[in-house]
Design a protein around this motif. Structure first.
Motif: not given
Length: 157
Positions: A114-134, A104-112
């Motif tokens: 993707f989110a970081v890449q598509t948002t240009g490195g947004s801080l929310v993109a770095w942390f939101a997938p971990t919060v939701v995925g966890s 499950g943690s690997t899935v969070i990493a994939f989503v993170t």
């Protein structure tokens, strides 16, 4: 070489994102889950290893990519180890909980990634997938623990 690494990284990332949900939803037994899981593991390994190569080209800018790649590779190896070895932990089937949490943690990493890449490195993109995925992993872990308790009670242990 840089172009090859970018292609490997993009193809692996896309494959992992596309396979994550089917692997998670497949019945947890030999067959579809195992087959899709193997392909997903290859994608995760390709993503992680290519991240190290890309990091070598621009360490100052891509340190986060390398960190995420290292964590993903560690979670992947651990998750695969538990699935292959199935050690008797927590009364016998506890390996499933470890496997679930690590993969499950690997899935969070994939989503993170993707989110970081598509948002240009947004801080929310770095942390939101971990919060939701966890939260999702915690809920699924709770269900698995309850399921294992029912199995133990039904077996009369």
């Amino acid at each position: 070489m840089h172009t090859v690494l970018v292609v490997v990284h993009a193809v692996s990332g896309t494959a992992g994102l596309l396979l994550a949900l089917p692997v998670l939803l497949a019945p947890k037994r030999r067959g579809r889950h195992s087959l899709l899981g193997r392909v997903y593991a290859v994608a995760a390994a390709g993503l992680s290893l290519s991240s190290f190569g890309l990091f070598a080209f621009d360490p100052a800018r891509l340190w986060g990519l390398a960190l995420l790649g290292a964590l993903t590779l560690g979670w992947l190896v651990g998750g695969l180890w538990f699935a292959r070895r199935r050690p008797r932990v927590m009364g016998g089937r506890g390996w499933r909980i470890w496997h679930l949490n690590l993969m499950g943690s690997t899935v969070i990493a994939f989503v993170t990634g993707f989110a970081v890449q598509t948002t240009g490195g947004s801080l929310v993109a770095w942390f939101a997938p971990t919060v939701v995925g966890s939260l999702l992993i915690a809920r699924t872990t709770g269900r698995e623990v309850a399921r294992q308790r029912r199995i133990v009670v039904a077996a009369g242990r």
